[in-house]
Design a protein around this motif. Sequence first.
Motif, PDB file in Angstrom:
ATOM      1  N   ILE A 177       0.840  -1.202   0.000  1.00 13.98           N
ATOM      2  CA  ILE A 177       0.000   0.000   0.000  1.00 13.98           C
ATOM      3  C   ILE A 177       0.876   1.253   0.000  1.00 13.98           C
ATOM      4  O   ILE A 177       0.639   2.204  -0.750  1.00 13.98           O
ATOM      5  CB  ILE A 177      -0.938  -0.005   1.223  1.00 13.98           C
ATOM      6  N   LYS A 180       2.476   1.754  -3.409  1.00 15.17           N
ATOM      7  CA  LYS A 180       1.557   2.289  -4.414  1.00 15.17           C
ATOM      8  C   LYS A 180       1.256   3.764  -4.174  1.00 15.17           C
ATOM      9  O   LYS A 180       1.204   4.568  -5.129  1.00 15.17           O
ATOM     10  CB  LYS A 180       0.255   1.487  -4.416  1.00 15.17           C
ATOM     11  N   LYS A 181       1.075   4.162  -2.918  1.00 16.34           N
ATOM     12  CA  LYS A 181       0.648   5.528  -2.625  1.00 16.34           C
ATOM     13  C   LYS A 181       1.799   6.527  -2.542  1.00 16.34           C
ATOM     14  O   LYS A 181       1.653   7.691  -2.933  1.00 16.34           O
ATOM     15  CB  LYS A 181      -0.140   5.554  -1.307  1.00 16.34           C
ATOM     16  N   TYR A 182       2.944   6.062  -2.029  1.00 17.55           N
ATOM     17  CA  TYR A 182       4.021   7.012  -1.742  1.00 17.55           C
ATOM     18  C   TYR A 182       5.321   6.732  -2.487  1.00 17.55           C
ATOM     19  O   TYR A 182       6.270   7.512  -2.373  1.00 17.55           O
ATOM     20  CB  TYR A 182       4.292   7.046  -0.236  1.00 17.55           C
TER      21      TYR A 182
END
Length: 481
Positions: A177, A180-182
Amino acid sequence: MPEIPNEQKKAKMPKSVPFIIGNEAAERFSFYAIRAIMPTFLVAQFFNPAHNPALQSIAEARANELSHLFVFFAYFMPLVGGIVADWFFGKYKVILYVSILYAIGNLVLSLSTHDLSLFSTGLIVIAIAAGGIKSCVSANVGDQFDKSNLELMSKVYGWFYFSINSGSVLSTLLIPIIYKKYGPELAFGIPGILMCLATLIFWLGRHRYVKVPPTGVKKENFMRISLYALKKAFLYAWKKVFFNRQDKTVWETVAEKYSPEAIDGVQAVYRILAVFAFTPIFWALWDQNLSEWVLQATKLDLHIFGYEFLPEQIQTFNPLFLISLIPVFTYGLFPLIEKTGIKVTPLRKIGAGLFLTILSFIIIAFLQEKIDQGGRPTVWWQILAYFILAGAEVLVSITCLEYAYTQSPKSMKSTMTALYLLGISLGNIFTSLVNNSIANNGFFARYTGASYFWLFISILSGFFLLYLLVAKRLPEKSYVE
């Protein structure tokens, strides 16, 4: 007041235990976090950043090659780390100093997400460090106990292995996660922070550990006796062929120099290696669930009960299924089979585990065929394969550790554990070489897509048939009274 007899005193938990458990949980989080995103990151960042479909197969082969090379070093180094700790520096110093090297490797990794050479260097440093402390950490747990609190050891080992699986589950759920986000910098940076924390936790407990000093180089070690026996075997064969002389047997000659206990230990190693010879190919397939299967998941429909998972998160099912199946097999399936009159032996467990591994990969191969035809199958088929593979791991991995313990004398138990881990290393270097051949248009270049998995199924099937032929003839000698 009369003194309370020792057997009536309440056993006390070693004060070092919280530091060991905390260190292990943080270190395993770091290790499995890196493995969770490594294959997909390598493809997207270095090997096929333009997402060219024509380059995807080669890009995935290069990512798999590096992933399995990473595991090769991680499971080869326990043999080296164990020897260095036992003979020269002791477990505490090896764990502490190598953990610092481990943290440096993590730092290199997080700062080199745009430089493949430097990133690969960081990976190798981490793998060497993780392997170097692997054989020391679990043994260090046992060193903390004596006769006064020996009854608590099994409970602590339970916590210890729970911390391993907790680190694995949390990292494979959270790090994808964050990736993917950072982005990769933070995704690889967090494992570095956890490794620094693991090192700090271990250092803080420095005054509470029981530190077993190194023993120095053992004269009666496995390699020295084996080389001496090999030398005598050549001399024995030479005399028999050219001079028709049959003096003492090889081991009788070796017994003139080394003690019976040491020779028995070496012979036990060779008996167990006859069984362990079949484990590298198992690990050559098993470790693909953390690399090849992850890349396959990027092409699946990842919706589970209405929620879309990330490809890297599907591997979390492996430790979850493993934890669930251990009591099912131990307290349910095995006793049930015994009631039917079929004896559940270690060799039969291993054979069944090899068969289940083949079955799990058949599912993966058929799944890949659907993908090759342009389909996007549901991830539930891969989850089923994970379930079957977890059963195979219970039957092969746990049984082999038990077999190594029961079939080797006390002086050789650490050696056998290291040799078992070496089998994992050999299996991964084989898979790495196959992927290197594919990436460089070599002999295995024709095996891409579903044919790649069918190749490994064929190889393991051959080993499985050979195992069935020789299993009944494999010698056994239990050292557990």
